[in-house]
Design an enzyme around this catalytic site. Structure first.
Site, PDB file in Angstrom:
ATOM      1  N   LYS A   1       0.820  -1.209   0.000  1.00 34.25           N
ATOM      2  CA  LYS A   1       0.000   0.000   0.000  1.00 34.25           C
ATOM      3  C   LYS A   1       0.857   1.263   0.000  1.00 34.25           C
ATOM      4  O   LYS A   1       0.390   2.328  -0.376  1.00 34.25           O
ATOM      5  CB  LYS A   1      -0.973  -0.015   1.169  1.00 34.25           C
ATOM      6  CG  LYS A   1      -2.055  -1.080   0.963  1.00 34.25           C
ATOM      7  CD  LYS A   1      -3.173  -0.972   1.955  1.00 34.25           C
ATOM      8  CE  LYS A   1      -4.313  -1.918   1.622  1.00 34.25           C
ATOM      9  NZ  LYS A   1      -3.981  -3.346   1.928  1.00 34.25           N
TER      10      LYS A   1
HETATM   11  C1  LIG Z   1      -4.628  -4.415   1.330  1.00 33.99           C
HETATM   12  C2  LIG Z   1      -3.863  -5.686   1.233  1.00 33.99           C
HETATM   13  C3  LIG Z   1      -4.252  -6.705   0.325  1.00 33.99           C
HETATM   14  C4  LIG Z   1      -5.470  -6.590  -0.551  1.00 33.99           C
HETATM   15  O1  LIG Z   1      -5.300  -5.659  -1.565  1.00 33.99           O
HETATM   16  P1  LIG Z   1      -6.530  -5.114  -2.435  1.00 33.99           P
HETATM   17  O2  LIG Z   1      -5.975  -4.018  -3.248  1.00 33.99           O
HETATM   18  O3  LIG Z   1      -7.555  -4.673  -1.448  1.00 33.99           O
HETATM   19  O4  LIG Z   1      -7.000  -6.254  -3.268  1.00 33.99           O
HETATM   20  C5  LIG Z   1      -3.445  -7.829   0.236  1.00 33.99           C
HETATM   21  N1  LIG Z   1      -2.348  -7.984   1.023  1.00 33.99           N
HETATM   22  C6  LIG Z   1      -1.964  -7.039   1.907  1.00 33.99           C
HETATM   23  C7  LIG Z   1      -0.751  -7.275   2.758  1.00 33.99           C
HETATM   24  C8  LIG Z   1      -2.703  -5.857   2.043  1.00 33.99           C
HETATM   25  O5  LIG Z   1      -2.313  -4.917   2.934  1.00 33.99           O
END
Ligand SMILES: *Cc1c(COP(=O)(O)O)cnc(C)c1O
Length: 453
Positions: free
Chosen positions: A111
């Site tokens: 993220k």
């Molecule tokens: C947010 C997150 C996901 C999911 O990602 P999306 O974009 O919501 O599909 C997967 N793995 C981790 C570690 C995350 O923080």
């Protein structure tokens, strides 16, 4: 480049406005008016370009509001804080199997790619308009910490992140509460993530409050976040040996459908991909969608991959829009059906190049063990989901969405080791700063007013 709403009823806007609003006034999500093509010569490069250079080439196709120098500065600042020179390094663990490590940013999860850039875009917007803002969000863990690290110590912005007390991991909490930044306000509340989210929605939904407190959102539907994530798919491709470039499968751990949608948009812009594997945990709404053509949300069940414990895939609307032939009216009527009955059966559903897998907690533990045994590589519980089904005859790139060091308990249970990371060790020695409040919109509103930027 202009941006239109998936529901077709809002005016087309420029990049800066689409970014600043997040959601379009008609309730839809912004999408580019038309998708540009990735310059063909980029895809022929035999050695990968530095990540910021690629990001700049890519954003140049979309962001025609900022001038070149501004854009370069925004991008350099966003990705300069990553611990790896490759930013998103690709590791080969078997002949046809690669891992794209997306966890070298400040909060050790993918993220950071979107939220570091968003932090700098906000800062730029505040400088340009002279208006301070208050960012409000709810988190079940990773989004909140990535947003906090994107905005800590930035001029003219205060950040208020609500989270369910006792329901996020102690390390995730420390990532939010130990920044020592004066503009960061982590707010634990009694209740679940949904209770936190409800308060945020109530305050954001009250236009008078939103305006008075100059509230902005950080959520997974912001287009800038998605576009920032498309870039690392191209970067992964450029790092593949030429003989592995003809049959690429990307296996993507998924919750909100943001990450995998970003890859699919890169594909629609010309990135050669054979398949996207949508990898869910036991909260399998997307697995059901891509295997049956039916979208139906259920109850959320806690799992060992908590950042994917989601039963409403917010970015699904963008997929639906393309599925409806970029017809806003059709998309709006399908979304209305979902709002009314909680489900949607897509007529003549074509999964395009998506397939899906599902992984319960036992599978997660087994996959962490197997990957360690077969490839001497330790994956986090989210990444483990993407190892559920891999076609050995094809080139697979697994997206590693978080560092295993963020989930020491699950890793210990699976393989008896406790991974660590110096960034997390430092946090354990710092004092936590928290601002607990009643789970009540009025209490949160008063608090923001008092601590407003
Ligand atoms: C947010 C997150 C996901 C999911 O990602 P999306 O974009 O919501 O599909 C997967 N793995 C981790 C570690 C995350 O923080």
């Amino acid at each position: 480049m202009k941006y239109v709403s998936t529901r077709g009823k809002s005016e087309a806007v420029g990049f800066a406005e689409a970014f600043a609003h997040g959601l379009a006034p008609d309730g839809g999500l912004y999408v580019p008016e038309s998708l540009p093509s990735i310059p063909a010569d980029l895809l022929l490069e035999e050695t990968p370009m530095p990540y910021p250079a690629l990001a700049w080439d890519f954003f140049n196709l979309f962001d025609t509001d900022h001038d070149s120098d501004e854009l370069i500065a925004l991008i350099d600042e966003s990705y300069g804080s990553f611990a790896e020179t490759m930013t998103a390094p690709l590791q080969q663990i078997a002949e046809n199997l690669f891992i794209l490590e997306l966890f070298h940013g400040p909060t050790l999860a993918f993220k950071d790619f979107g939220l570091q850039l968003i932090g700098n875009l906000f800062e730029h917007q505040i400088r340009a308009t002279g208006e301070t803002i208050n960012v409000l969000g709810a988190t079940s863990g990773d989004t909140g910490s990535a947003a906090i690290h994107g905005l800590a110590n930035k001029e003219g912005v205060n950040v208020f992140i609500l989270y369910p007390k006792g329901r996020i991991s102690p390390l995730q909490e420390r990532q939010m509460t130990c920044t020592a930044a004066k503009n960061i306000f982590p707010i634990p509340i009694e209740g679940s993530f949904d209770d936190a989210q409800r308060i945020v929605k109530e305050l954001m939904g009250d236009l008078e409050v939103k305006k008075k407190l100059r509230l902005s959102a950080i959520n997974s539907i912001n287009l800038a976040r998605i576009l920032a994530q498309s870039i690392y798919y191209v970067h992964a491709y450029m790092q593949l040996p030429p003989e592995n470039r003809n049959d690429v499968h990307f296996a993507v751990p998924t919750g909100n459908f943001g990450n995998v949608l970003a890859g699919w948009m890169a594909y629609k812009m010309g990135l050669p991909v054979e398949k996207f594997v949508v990898a869910t945990n036991r909260n399998d709404i997307l697995h059901r969608l891509f295997t049956t053509g039916e979208y139906e949300s259920g109850d959320v069940h806690p799992s060992m991959a908590p950042s994917m414990d989601i039963q409403i895939a917010s970015n699904f609307e963008r997929f639906l829009y393309y599925h409806c032939g970029e017809d806003g009216k059709k998309t709006a009527s399908q979304m209305a059906k979902i709002a009314k009955s909680g489900k949607l059966k897509l007529p003549n559903f074509d999964p395009d190049i998506f397939t899906a897998t599902r992984c319960d907690d036992d599978d997660i533990l087994a996959n962490i063990q197997r990957v360690k045994e077969e490839y001497s590589y330790v994956v986090d519980p989210h990444t483990a989901c993407a190892f559920q089904e891999i076609d050995p005859d094809r080139t697979t790139v697994v997206l590693a969405t978080a560092s295993p060091a963020k989930f020491p308990n699950v890793i210990k249970k699976a393989i008896g080791e406790t991974p660590t990371d110096p960034l997390l060790e430092v946090l354990k020695k710092r004092r936590q700063k928290r601002y607990p409040l009643e789970p009540d919109a009025e209490a949160v509103r008063e608090f923001i007013e008092k601590h407003s930027a």
